[in-house]
Design a protein around this motif. Structure first.
Motif, mmCIF file in Angstrom:
data_model
loop_
_atom_site.group_PDB
_atom_site.id
_atom_site.type_symbol
_atom_site.label_atom_id
_atom_site.label_comp_id
_atom_site.label_asym_id
_atom_site.label_seq_id
_atom_site.Cartn_x
_atom_site.Cartn_y
_atom_site.Cartn_z
ATOM 1 N N HIS A 265 -16.056 -13.672 20.189
ATOM 2 C CA HIS A 265 -16.017 -13.446 18.748
ATOM 3 C C HIS A 265 -14.595 -13.591 18.221
ATOM 4 O O HIS A 265 -13.637 -13.135 18.843
ATOM 5 C CB HIS A 265 -16.552 -12.061 18.407
ATOM 6 N N TRP A 266 -14.479 -14.222 17.059
ATOM 7 C CA TRP A 266 -13.197 -14.368 16.389
ATOM 8 C C TRP A 266 -13.132 -13.351 15.265
ATOM 9 O O TRP A 266 -14.081 -13.181 14.510
ATOM 10 C CB TRP A 266 -13.053 -15.775 15.820
ATOM 11 N N PRO B 246 -10.299 -11.610 12.159
ATOM 12 C CA PRO B 246 -8.951 -11.621 11.583
ATOM 13 C C PRO B 246 -8.095 -10.612 12.354
ATOM 14 O O PRO B 246 -8.603 -9.567 12.790
ATOM 15 C CB PRO B 246 -9.171 -11.172 10.142
ATOM 16 N N LEU B 247 -6.833 -10.896 12.544
ATOM 17 C CA LEU B 247 -5.961 -10.068 13.378
ATOM 18 C C LEU B 247 -5.947 -8.592 12.977
ATOM 19 O O LEU B 247 -6.060 -7.722 13.849
ATOM 20 C CB LEU B 247 -4.551 -10.661 13.401
ATOM 21 N N PRO B 248 -5.848 -8.237 11.693
ATOM 22 C CA PRO B 248 -5.876 -6.804 11.350
ATOM 23 C C PRO B 248 -7.188 -6.132 11.754
ATOM 24 O O PRO B 248 -7.194 -4.996 12.230
ATOM 25 C CB PRO B 248 -5.711 -6.787 9.826
ATOM 26 N N VAL B 249 -8.306 -6.828 11.605
ATOM 27 C CA VAL B 249 -9.604 -6.271 11.979
ATOM 28 C C VAL B 249 -9.692 -6.106 13.494
ATOM 29 O O VAL B 249 -10.220 -5.104 13.994
ATOM 30 C CB VAL B 249 -10.750 -7.149 11.441
ATOM 31 N N LEU B 250 -9.151 -7.056 14.236
ATOM 32 C CA LEU B 250 -9.159 -6.961 15.692
ATOM 33 C C LEU B 250 -8.387 -5.720 16.151
ATOM 34 O O LEU B 250 -8.857 -4.975 17.014
ATOM 35 C CB LEU B 250 -8.567 -8.220 16.316
ATOM 36 N N LEU B 251 -7.216 -5.487 15.571
ATOM 37 C CA LEU B 251 -6.433 -4.319 15.970
ATOM 38 C C LEU B 251 -7.122 -3.017 15.562
ATOM 39 O O LEU B 251 -7.063 -2.027 16.290
ATOM 40 C CB LEU B 251 -5.020 -4.395 15.395
ATOM 41 N N CYS B 252 -7.804 -3.010 14.417
ATOM 42 C CA CYS B 252 -8.575 -1.824 14.028
ATOM 43 C C CYS B 252 -9.726 -1.605 15.002
ATOM 44 O O CYS B 252 -10.042 -0.471 15.351
ATOM 45 C CB CYS B 252 -9.117 -1.968 12.610
ATOM 46 N N ARG C 59 -8.960 1.789 16.629
ATOM 47 C CA ARG C 59 -9.548 2.835 15.786
ATOM 48 C C ARG C 59 -11.063 2.885 15.828
ATOM 49 O O ARG C 59 -11.643 3.931 16.081
ATOM 50 C CB ARG C 59 -9.095 2.653 14.333
ATOM 51 N N TRP C 60 -11.720 1.781 15.513
ATOM 52 C CA TRP C 60 -13.179 1.784 15.363
ATOM 53 C C TRP C 60 -13.781 0.693 16.240
ATOM 54 O O TRP C 60 -13.954 -0.452 15.798
ATOM 55 C CB TRP C 60 -13.561 1.543 13.904
ATOM 56 N N PRO C 61 -14.181 1.009 17.460
ATOM 57 C CA PRO C 61 -14.746 -0.014 18.346
ATOM 58 C C PRO C 61 -16.029 -0.652 17.816
ATOM 59 O O PRO C 61 -16.350 -1.777 18.178
ATOM 60 C CB PRO C 61 -15.039 0.747 19.643
ATOM 61 N N ASP C 62 -16.742 0.051 16.940
ATOM 62 C CA ASP C 62 -17.997 -0.485 16.420
ATOM 63 C C ASP C 62 -17.824 -1.304 15.143
ATOM 64 O O ASP C 62 -18.811 -1.728 14.546
ATOM 65 C CB ASP C 62 -18.999 0.646 16.177
ATOM 66 N N LEU C 63 -16.593 -1.562 14.734
ATOM 67 C CA LEU C 63 -16.319 -2.364 13.544
ATOM 68 C C LEU C 63 -16.846 -3.783 13.758
ATOM 69 O O LEU C 63 -16.619 -4.378 14.806
ATOM 70 C CB LEU C 63 -14.811 -2.389 13.285
ATOM 71 N N ARG C 64 -17.590 -4.297 12.782
ATOM 72 C CA ARG C 64 -18.214 -5.609 12.955
ATOM 73 C C ARG C 64 -17.596 -6.697 12.081
ATOM 74 O O ARG C 64 -17.556 -7.849 12.468
ATOM 75 C CB ARG C 64 -19.705 -5.506 12.634
ATOM 76 N N HIS C 65 -17.139 -6.342 10.881
ATOM 77 C CA HIS C 65 -16.753 -7.384 9.929
ATOM 78 C C HIS C 65 -15.616 -6.879 9.053
ATOM 79 O O HIS C 65 -15.472 -5.678 8.829
ATOM 80 C CB HIS C 65 -17.974 -7.753 9.069
ATOM 81 N N CYS C 66 -14.837 -7.808 8.510
ATOM 82 C CA CYS C 66 -13.702 -7.434 7.664
ATOM 83 C C CYS C 66 -14.149 -6.807 6.345
ATOM 84 O O CYS C 66 -13.356 -6.138 5.684
ATOM 85 C CB CYS C 66 -12.790 -8.628 7.424
ATOM 86 N N SER C 67 -15.409 -6.974 5.962
ATOM 87 C CA SER C 67 -15.903 -6.359 4.731
ATOM 88 C C SER C 67 -16.088 -4.848 4.883
ATOM 89 O O SER C 67 -16.323 -4.159 3.900
ATOM 90 C CB SER C 67 -17.222 -6.999 4.299
ATOM 91 N N GLU C 68 -15.969 -4.323 6.096
ATOM 92 C CA GLU C 68 -16.137 -2.893 6.348
ATOM 93 C C GLU C 68 -14.836 -2.120 6.183
ATOM 94 O O GLU C 68 -14.826 -0.905 6.311
ATOM 95 C CB GLU C 68 -16.680 -2.665 7.761
#
Length: 107
Positions: free
Chosen positions: A36-37, A39-45, A49-58
């Motif tokens: 999965h690709w 965005p870098l800020p979302v990847l670091l989050c 912070r949140w391993p279950d984060l799926r998308h930058c809209s969250e």
């Protein structure tokens, strides 16, 4: 750079409790997690912070961040504590009626 890595370490160790600087990195950096690709800020989050984060809209950028409000910057802040996660509703809202008093009228 070593200075940015130290800033990331300080941000992660403080868990957002300390005011930490922006960690500006190129916006087009390759950031993959498995197949999965992100965005870098979302990847670091997702990692810190949140391993279950799926998308930058969250997530939403906080106003304390230098890149807040910039449309398409060449550099983007990757400090995971400069983003806030948007809350999801646990259940959908109840259906609304255009005429709520109709339920109270005798049949």
């Amino acid at each position: 750079k070593e200075r940015q890595l130290e800033g990331l370490l300080h941000a992660v160790e403080s868990r957002g409790g300390a005011r930490t600087p922006c960690l500006l990195l190129p916006a087009k950096a390759d950031s993959r997690l498995g197949q999965h690709w992100y965005p870098l800020p979302v990847l670091l989050c997702k990692v810190f912070r949140w391993p279950d984060l799926r998308h930058c809209s969250e997530v939403k950028r906080l106003c304390c961040c230098e890149s807040y409000g910039k449309a398409h910057p060449e550099l983007v802040c990757c400090n995971p504590h400069h983003l806030s996660r948007l809350c999801e509703l646990e259940s959908p809202p109840p259906p609304y009626s255009r005429y709520p008093m109709d339920f109270l009228k005798p049949t």
